[in-house]
Design a protein around this motif. Structure first.
Motif, PDB file in Angstrom:
ATOM      1  N   SER A   1       0.827  -1.206   0.000  1.00 40.03           N
ATOM      2  CA  SER A   1       0.000   0.000   0.000  1.00 40.03           C
ATOM      3  C   SER A   1       0.858   1.252   0.000  1.00 40.03           C
ATOM      4  CB  SER A   1      -0.929   0.005   1.219  1.00 40.03           C
ATOM      5  OG  SER A   1      -2.087  -0.748   0.972  1.00 40.03           O
ATOM      6  N   CYS A   2       1.884   1.251   0.827  1.00 41.64           N
ATOM      7  CA  CYS A   2       2.698   2.467   0.959  1.00 41.64           C
ATOM      8  C   CYS A   2       3.668   2.665  -0.193  1.00 41.64           C
ATOM      9  CB  CYS A   2       3.400   2.469   2.317  1.00 41.64           C
ATOM     10  SG  CYS A   2       2.211   2.755   3.665  1.00 41.64           S
ATOM     11  N   LYS A   3       3.936   1.594  -0.962  1.00 47.15           N
ATOM     12  CA  LYS A   3       4.693   1.770  -2.205  1.00 47.15           C
ATOM     13  C   LYS A   3       3.909   2.648  -3.174  1.00 47.15           C
ATOM     14  CE  LYS A   3       7.285  -2.592  -2.207  1.00 47.15           C
ATOM     15  NZ  LYS A   3       7.372  -3.938  -2.846  1.00 47.15           N
ATOM     16  N   VAL A   4       2.589   2.469  -3.191  1.00 44.28           N
ATOM     17  CA  VAL A   4       1.750   3.290  -4.073  1.00 44.28           C
ATOM     18  C   VAL A   4       1.816   4.750  -3.636  1.00 44.28           C
ATOM     19  CG1 VAL A   4      -0.613   3.711  -4.874  1.00 44.28           C
ATOM     20  CG2 VAL A   4       0.226   1.354  -4.628  1.00 44.28           C
ATOM     21  N   ILE A   5       1.769   4.999  -2.325  1.00 44.53           N
ATOM     22  CA  ILE A   5       1.905   6.371  -1.824  1.00 44.53           C
ATOM     23  C   ILE A   5       3.245   6.955  -2.235  1.00 44.53           C
ATOM     24  CG2 ILE A   5       2.184   7.784   0.259  1.00 44.53           C
ATOM     25  CD1 ILE A   5       0.132   6.046   1.636  1.00 44.53           C
ATOM     26  N   ALA A   6       4.324   6.207  -1.988  1.00 42.04           N
ATOM     27  CA  ALA A   6       5.669   6.703  -2.299  1.00 42.04           C
ATOM     28  C   ALA A   6       5.815   7.025  -3.782  1.00 42.04           C
ATOM     29  CB  ALA A   6       6.710   5.678  -1.866  1.00 42.04           C
TER      30      ALA A   6
ATOM     31  N   LEU B   1      -4.198  11.182  -1.965  1.00 43.70           N
ATOM     32  CA  LEU B   1      -4.631   9.784  -2.016  1.00 43.70           C
ATOM     33  C   LEU B   1      -4.704   9.155  -0.635  1.00 43.70           C
ATOM     34  CD1 LEU B   1      -1.791   7.325  -3.004  1.00 43.70           C
ATOM     35  CD2 LEU B   1      -1.334   9.744  -2.637  1.00 43.70           C
ATOM     36  N   ILE B   2      -5.486   8.066  -0.575  1.00 43.36           N
ATOM     37  CA  ILE B   2      -5.604   7.235   0.617  1.00 43.36           C
ATOM     38  C   ILE B   2      -5.232   5.811   0.228  1.00 43.36           C
ATOM     39  CG2 ILE B   2      -7.192   6.225   2.301  1.00 43.36           C
ATOM     40  CD1 ILE B   2      -8.871   8.761   2.086  1.00 43.36           C
ATOM     41  N   ALA B   3      -4.418   5.182   1.078  1.00 43.68           N
ATOM     42  CA  ALA B   3      -4.033   3.782   0.889  1.00 43.68           C
ATOM     43  C   ALA B   3      -4.507   2.985   2.094  1.00 43.68           C
ATOM     44  CB  ALA B   3      -2.518   3.665   0.741  1.00 43.68           C
ATOM     45  N   SER B   4      -4.848   1.726   1.847  1.00 38.66           N
ATOM     46  CA  SER B   4      -5.447   0.942   2.926  1.00 38.66           C
ATOM     47  C   SER B   4      -5.119  -0.533   2.778  1.00 38.66           C
ATOM     48  CB  SER B   4      -6.963   1.161   2.926  1.00 38.66           C
ATOM     49  OG  SER B   4      -7.580   0.466   3.971  1.00 38.66           O
ATOM     50  N   VAL B   5      -5.730  -1.337   3.657  1.00 42.80           N
ATOM     51  CA  VAL B   5      -5.563  -2.790   3.654  1.00 42.80           C
ATOM     52  C   VAL B   5      -6.927  -3.441   3.850  1.00 42.80           C
ATOM     53  CG1 VAL B   5      -4.550  -4.774   4.865  1.00 42.80           C
ATOM     54  CG2 VAL B   5      -3.233  -2.646   4.646  1.00 42.80           C
ATOM     55  N   ASP B   6      -7.226  -4.470   3.113  1.00 42.55           N
ATOM     56  CA  ASP B   6      -8.373  -5.367   3.263  1.00 42.55           C
ATOM     57  C   ASP B   6      -8.888  -5.853   1.912  1.00 42.55           C
ATOM     58  OD1 ASP B   6      -8.568  -5.606   5.984  1.00 42.55           O
ATOM     59  OD2 ASP B   6     -10.225  -4.189   6.212  1.00 42.55           O
TER      60      ASP B   6
ATOM     61  N   VAL C   1      -5.432   2.604  -3.370  1.00 44.02           N
ATOM     62  CA  VAL C   1      -5.022   1.213  -3.251  1.00 44.02           C
ATOM     63  C   VAL C   1      -5.557   0.617  -1.956  1.00 44.02           C
ATOM     64  CG1 VAL C   1      -2.838   1.916  -2.191  1.00 44.02           C
ATOM     65  CG2 VAL C   1      -3.031  -0.375  -3.197  1.00 44.02           C
ATOM     66  N   SER C   2      -5.903  -0.654  -2.038  1.00 44.86           N
ATOM     67  CA  SER C   2      -6.173  -1.456  -0.843  1.00 44.86           C
ATOM     68  C   SER C   2      -5.554  -2.822  -1.096  1.00 44.86           C
ATOM     69  CB  SER C   2      -7.678  -1.593  -0.572  1.00 44.86           C
ATOM     70  OG  SER C   2      -7.896  -2.353   0.603  1.00 44.86           O
TER      71      SER C   2
ATOM     72  N   PRO D   1      -1.866  -8.959  -2.321  1.00 40.15           N
ATOM     73  CA  PRO D   1      -1.541  -8.120  -3.476  1.00 40.15           C
ATOM     74  C   PRO D   1      -2.267  -6.780  -3.445  1.00 40.15           C
ATOM     75  CG  PRO D   1      -3.128  -9.793  -4.087  1.00 40.15           C
ATOM     76  CD  PRO D   1      -2.713 -10.103  -2.678  1.00 40.15           C
ATOM     77  N   ALA D   2      -1.672  -5.803  -4.099  1.00 44.05           N
ATOM     78  CA  ALA D   2      -2.255  -4.459  -4.164  1.00 44.05           C
ATOM     79  C   ALA D   2      -3.364  -4.402  -5.205  1.00 44.05           C
ATOM     80  CB  ALA D   2      -1.174  -3.439  -4.495  1.00 44.05           C
TER      81      ALA D   2
END
Length: 313
Positions: free
Chosen positions: A139-144, A238-243, A261-262, A297-298
């Motif tokens: 997720s944080c790769k997408v932010i970076a 942007l917002i990145a998340s998990v689930d 991304v999630s 996976p993202a």
């Protein structure tokens, strides 16, 4: 970490060294304790465990599902009730991975198999969980990448369980050595939409410029986006998340959403595997490794059209 090769536990198992095929022990009852049945993620866990228990033991298998609301004392009481009810397997989403240890020892001493799902639990026979370090990192790769390696980020944190701690650790590892500054990482949104709204509202008041948000799960991320929109903030890209939850999937597809991304979990599969593993342990068949990690996976706008979502069967 080796992946668990899913064996059919429904058929008779070969036990002992004599080579004699003995009938497998029947599965009569399971107990399921999850954190919050108001969260669709935990509903999927409970359904995966219940469906698989009935596939193994038949429609007569007794399934008891309870919510602990992230409270250790509540969960300990639930485990004691499972022991009194003489369930065969406990499927446990631990509210406190260490604190629950003594109660799990009582369960195992009573001959009950305990399989932890989603987070570690001290004293469990086995654990099935997402690769949460990978989840936070992807997720944080997408932010970076979107921020070009520089900018201000806030982390909407959650309860201090291993799954959450690992996600934050994976995220921070990606940001280390970049020009990205983490303004806040210690606000617990309780993994909920309301908590995400409240925490994000406070962060918006505290920080005049935020470029991106990483939330530890989809409900808190959705709450965070609502707070951002109510505040009319335009600085957040942007917002990145998990689930990989259905709500996040819809948000990623929406043109005007901040969701970028999630990373996808599969709670139904996780719980289904946990019951299969637990039944194997009941019959003397332990997995190759005590901890099974499921890849995360993202899911982004680029691949959401082919995303199958949470498998519910």
């Amino acid at each position: 970490m080796k992946k668990y090769a899913l064996h059919s536990c429904i058929a008779a198992l070969v036990l002992g060294s004599s080579g004699a095929a003995l009938a497998a022990k029947p599965l009569k009852a399971i107990g399921i304790s999850v954190s919050d049945l108001a969260n669709p993620y935990f509903v999927a866990i409970s359904k995966g465990a219940a469906d698989t228990a009935k596939k193994i033991g038949g429609a007569g298998v007794k399934v008891t599902t309870v919510s602990n609301k992230y409270d250790l004392n509540t969960q300990v009481g639930q485990i004691e009730n499972f022991i009194a009810s003489k369930v065969d397997i406990i499927i446990l989403n631990a509210s406190d991975p260490r604190g629950v240890g003594p109660a799990l020892k009582k369960a195992r001493d009573a001959g009950i198999v305990v399989v932890a799902v989603d987070v570690d639990a001290e004293g469990a026979d086995a654990t099935v969980m997402s690769d949460n370090v990978m989840a936070g990192a992807e997720s944080c790769k997408v932010i970076a990448n979107r921020l070009g390696g520089k900018g201000n980020v806030v982390i909407v944190n959650g309860p201090p369980v291993t799954a959450v701690l690992d996600r934050v650790a994976g995220c921070k590892k990606v940001f280390a050595g970049t020009g990205i500054k983490v303004l806040s990482d210690n606000q617990d949104a309780k993994g909920s939409r309301d908590g995400g709204m409240e925490v994000m509202a406070n962060l918006l008041t505290s920080y005049p410029k935020i470029n991106a948000v990483f939330a530890i799960n989809d409900p808190s991320a959705i709450g965070a986006e609502l707070a951002i929109r109510q505040a009319g903030r335009k600085d957040i890209a942007l917002i990145a998340s998990v689930d990989g939850a259905p709500d996040a999937e819809a948000a990623i597809k929406a043109k005007d959403s901040l969701f970028a991304v999630s990373t996808a979990q599969n709670p139904y599969k996780m719980a289904s595997m946990a019951v299969e593993i637990g039944y194997g342990i009941m019959n003397g068949k332990r997995p190759e490794t005590a901890k099974v990690l499921i890849p995360t996976p993202a899911i982004t706008k680029d691949n959401v059209a082919t995303y199958k979502g949470w498998t519910m069967n």
